[in-house]
Design a protein around this motif. Structure first.
Motif, PDB file in Angstrom:
ATOM      1  N   ILE B 155      38.990  -9.332  30.494  1.00  0.00           N
ATOM      2  CA  ILE B 155      38.438 -10.690  30.381  1.00  0.00           C
ATOM      3  C   ILE B 155      38.294 -11.140  28.933  1.00  0.00           C
ATOM      4  CG2 ILE B 155      37.287 -10.598  32.632  1.00  0.00           C
ATOM      5  CD1 ILE B 155      34.663 -10.063  31.153  1.00  0.00           C
ATOM      6  N   GLY B 156      38.788 -10.333  27.995  1.00  0.00           N
ATOM      7  CA  GLY B 156      38.917 -10.855  26.629  1.00  0.00           C
ATOM      8  C   GLY B 156      38.127 -10.179  25.538  1.00  0.00           C
ATOM      9  N   ALA B 157      37.359  -9.146  25.855  1.00  0.00           N
ATOM     10  CA  ALA B 157      36.571  -8.521  24.798  1.00  0.00           C
ATOM     11  C   ALA B 157      37.481  -7.859  23.770  1.00  0.00           C
ATOM     12  CB  ALA B 157      35.591  -7.504  25.380  1.00  0.00           C
ATOM     13  N   ASP B 158      37.054  -7.877  22.530  1.00  0.00           N
ATOM     14  CA  ASP B 158      37.811  -7.286  21.438  1.00  0.00           C
ATOM     15  C   ASP B 158      37.400  -5.833  21.265  1.00  0.00           C
ATOM     16  OD1 ASP B 158      39.086  -9.873  20.346  1.00  0.00           O
ATOM     17  OD2 ASP B 158      36.961 -10.361  20.509  1.00  0.00           O
ATOM     18  N   VAL B 159      38.155  -5.118  20.471  1.00  0.00           N
ATOM     19  CA  VAL B 159      37.890  -3.688  20.303  1.00  0.00           C
ATOM     20  C   VAL B 159      37.466  -3.403  18.870  1.00  0.00           C
ATOM     21  CG1 VAL B 159      38.892  -1.382  20.414  1.00  0.00           C
ATOM     22  CG2 VAL B 159      39.559  -3.112  22.098  1.00  0.00           C
ATOM     23  N   GLY B 160      36.373  -2.671  18.705  1.00  0.00           N
ATOM     24  CA  GLY B 160      35.981  -2.225  17.361  1.00  0.00           C
ATOM     25  C   GLY B 160      35.191  -3.270  16.607  1.00  0.00           C
ATOM     26  N   LEU B 161      34.129  -2.822  15.961  1.00  0.00           N
ATOM     27  CA  LEU B 161      33.247  -3.728  15.246  1.00  0.00           C
ATOM     28  C   LEU B 161      33.589  -3.691  13.767  1.00  0.00           C
ATOM     29  CD1 LEU B 161      30.812  -5.587  15.353  1.00  0.00           C
ATOM     30  CD2 LEU B 161      29.353  -3.583  15.151  1.00  0.00           C
ATOM     31  N   GLU B 162      34.203  -4.770  13.286  1.00  0.00           N
ATOM     32  CA  GLU B 162      34.568  -4.808  11.863  1.00  0.00           C
ATOM     33  C   GLU B 162      33.519  -5.518  11.021  1.00  0.00           C
ATOM     34  OE1 GLU B 162      38.626  -6.142  11.410  1.00  0.00           O
ATOM     35  OE2 GLU B 162      39.240  -4.618  12.871  1.00  0.00           O
ATOM     36  N   ASN B 163      32.921  -6.530  11.585  1.00  0.00           N
ATOM     37  CA  ASN B 163      31.880  -7.242  10.847  1.00  0.00           C
ATOM     38  C   ASN B 163      30.539  -6.972  11.497  1.00  0.00           C
ATOM     39  OD1 ASN B 163      33.857  -8.669   9.239  1.00  0.00           O
ATOM     40  ND2 ASN B 163      34.334  -9.739  11.140  1.00  0.00           N
ATOM     41  N   GLY B 164      29.512  -7.527  10.920  1.00  0.00           N
ATOM     42  CA  GLY B 164      28.203  -7.439  11.548  1.00  0.00           C
ATOM     43  C   GLY B 164      28.141  -8.339  12.772  1.00  0.00           C
ATOM     44  N   ILE B 165      27.016  -8.291  13.417  1.00  0.00           N
ATOM     45  CA  ILE B 165      26.812  -9.039  14.654  1.00  0.00           C
ATOM     46  C   ILE B 165      25.983 -10.285  14.365  1.00  0.00           C
ATOM     47  CG2 ILE B 165      25.718  -8.958  16.917  1.00  0.00           C
ATOM     48  CD1 ILE B 165      25.990  -5.874  16.738  1.00  0.00           C
ATOM     49  N   ASP B 166      26.457 -11.417  14.849  1.00  0.00           N
ATOM     50  CA  ASP B 166      25.685 -12.654  14.706  1.00  0.00           C
ATOM     51  C   ASP B 166      24.801 -12.903  15.922  1.00  0.00           C
ATOM     52  OD1 ASP B 166      26.895 -13.660  12.162  1.00  0.00           O
ATOM     53  OD2 ASP B 166      28.709 -13.510  13.371  1.00  0.00           O
ATOM     54  N   ILE B 167      25.296 -12.507  17.091  1.00  0.00           N
ATOM     55  CA  ILE B 167      24.545 -12.711  18.332  1.00  0.00           C
ATOM     56  C   ILE B 167      24.561 -11.402  19.117  1.00  0.00           C
ATOM     57  CG2 ILE B 167      24.387 -14.047  20.479  1.00  0.00           C
ATOM     58  CD1 ILE B 167      26.241 -16.152  19.066  1.00  0.00           C
ATOM     59  N   TYR B 168      23.414 -10.966  19.564  1.00  0.00           N
ATOM     60  CA  TYR B 168      23.367  -9.784  20.433  1.00  0.00           C
ATOM     61  C   TYR B 168      22.808 -10.207  21.792  1.00  0.00           C
ATOM     62  CZ  TYR B 168      21.700  -5.486  22.592  1.00  0.00           C
ATOM     63  OH  TYR B 168      21.451  -4.481  23.502  1.00  0.00           O
ATOM     64  N   TRP B 169      23.636 -10.096  22.831  1.00  0.00           N
ATOM     65  CA  TRP B 169      23.177 -10.390  24.192  1.00  0.00           C
ATOM     66  C   TRP B 169      22.708  -9.073  24.794  1.00  0.00           C
ATOM     67  CZ3 TRP B 169      23.197 -15.108  26.969  1.00  0.00           C
ATOM     68  CH2 TRP B 169      22.738 -14.992  28.277  1.00  0.00           C
ATOM     69  N   ASP B 170      21.387  -8.968  24.962  1.00  0.00           N
ATOM     70  CA  ASP B 170      20.792  -7.687  25.346  1.00  0.00           C
ATOM     71  C   ASP B 170      20.477  -7.634  26.839  1.00  0.00           C
ATOM     72  OD1 ASP B 170      19.584  -5.195  25.254  1.00  0.00           O
ATOM     73  OD2 ASP B 170      17.629  -6.013  24.700  1.00  0.00           O
TER      74      ASP B 170
END
Lengths: 312, 312
Positions: B155-170
């Motif tokens: 459904i479109g999620a990307d792989v690997g965190l290169e930058n920091g997070i702007d929004i965290y849906w917890d």
């Protein structure tokens, strides 16, 4: 050295006063540059984070090279009310502005609500208490000594928590956040202004009640006043110097003298051993080296806005 | 019984299916009352909090006495797209609406930002992933099994965190919040939707990085969609049934059958052992007792919106 550089500042050990007087011959001022002669230093809890880097001194003179745009943002304090300069580091400086801006921006306060304020005798907390009372809120406050609690009651804080909390003004972090989460009403607002309980320990407390954020539909807002200052400071300067001068906004300061005093103040504020907003006087109001009436440099003078606007 | 009533639900032990058929002769419907014939049950993580009270059964029929004002708030689902009713408990029901409302109300999402979504294969998380991708965000997702991760990538999620997070849906709480706090960018938003990691344990994890809320100027918003539904549902129903029917919004469901199925689903979702949004079918689309093609009652049928809008 304390492990991991996380411990209380220790005068003479982790801070040091250098009494040599150095003229920096490499310092040249370009157009628009500013040479600063330091009159007074503000000692605030957040400075702890600046102290991880040992190369951040307080000095008698500083020079800044800046462009016209930056220079235009410098603020000239008119001081029509002829308040002591120290006032502009406390109740009218960063701490007072932090209280004002955070409250206006995030509290959504409504008359009849209840706010809980920690470190309520401090420069930020005591301003929040008075803003909240003026708006008709019940104010529950905590402070770290009997003397501080007395001051907090003098400025209007109520006693005993009968209802839940609608707004929690957090200057402390850690256990206090857990306690507040437990006591929060639905749709409560938590304003995160500081976390002194976590600044000086490598073993930070773990907050266990965060699941209540969903159940109770809570909001946390962390903020630093500089980000919002532009929108709020014109009104702040229009309103509060007058209210401080007339005694409508009450405040307390604790004056330390000279760089030896700064060392002591840095340690005191992290431990909560200061009794009011610490300001370090380097020069007196006439520009001479500041000192106590008895000629000392590291003594403490208290001044209580509830009693007198002048130094006692 | 588990100590403190905090543990995973156990079919046959902490939940029980009562097969006696009771006609409640005391149940009378007043004007405006509603008799409900239950077709399908939605099984969601938050139900755990309802299970502290053992007197909260699922039943074949329910009756509600309500006044005209309450009755006027009942929503008739037109279902012009002729989607299976189960759809209205998942992607088009409370979970999908939760994703939509929370995202619109709190994300302040901007193209190019990065969002981190936990439980991203779930009914809420997978909707959030698609909303974020549609707005041009990078989506980092976590899910509890290889199969779930595969769906999340579909459904479109990307792989690997290169930058920091702007929004965290917890959706998870606990350790994940600590990890997210560490990775958040300044001015990040944390949307607190659920805390499954804390629902079934008396020893809740303590979150140690909350001091970063001030340093990074973060916002937490806890919410429950019902509080905001009025403002958002008209648009939701106008837009999303069509997008689900056309396959533009993808979703997965896992069907359980009968009340035995409900017992199993309640346990599965707390442990994350369901493979997609659990819906318990009590009646089939024609109103007869729902069952698997092979006549069973407790089997599992999967349906994947990415493959077909119909039951496979």
């Amino acid at each position: 050295m304390p492990s991991g550089n996380i411990d209380y500042p220790k005068p003479g050990e982790t801070t040091r006063v250098d009494k040599t007087e150095i003229l920096n011959t490499e310092a040249t001022l370009h157009d628009g540059g500013v040479l600063v002669k330091v009159i007074a230093l503000s000692i605030d809890p957040y400075l702890r984070s600046r102290m991880h880097d040992p190369n951040t001194p307080f000095e008698s003179y500083l020079w800044y090279n800046m462009d016209a745009e930056q220079a235009a943002q410098l603020r000239v304090i008119k001081n029509d009310e002829k308040l002591p300069w120290s006032t502009y580091l406390g109740v009218l400086g960063m701490p007072g502005q932090t209280a004002y801006i955070g409250w206006k921006q995030y509290s959504q306060a409504k008359k009849g609500e209840t706010v809980f304020v920690t470190s309520a005798a401090g420069a930020v907390g005591s301003f929040v208490v008075q803003l909240a009372k003026a708006q008709g809120l019940t104010v529950i406050a905590s402070a770290g000594s009997d003397d501080k609690v007395e001051f907090v009651q003098d400025i209007g804080a109520d006693v005993g928590l009968e209802n839940g909390i609608d707004i929690y003004w957090d200057n402390v972090g850690s256990e206090m956040v857990d306690a507040a989460l437990q006591a929060m009403n639905n749709f409560g607002r938590i304003i995160c202004c500081g976390a002194i309980a976590s600044y000086n320990t490598p073993n930070r407390y773990g907050i266990k009640n965060m699941h209540q954020v969903v159940e109770k539909r809570l909001t946390f807002n962390g903020f630093i006043m500089n980000d919002l200052a532009k929108d709020y400071l014109p009104d702040f300067y229009k309103t509060y110097p007058r209210m401080v001068a007339s005694g409508k906004i009450k405040h307390r300061e604790q004056l330390y003298y000279g760089f030896d005093g700064a060392e002591q103040a840095l340690a005191d504020i992290q431990k909560g051993e200061n009794i009011a907003k610490p300001v370090v006087m380097i020069l007196d109001e006439e520009g001479s080296k500041a000192s106590l009436p008895n000629g000392g440099t590291t003594g403490i003078t208290s001044r209580d806005g509830t009693l007198s606007a002048n130094e006692s």
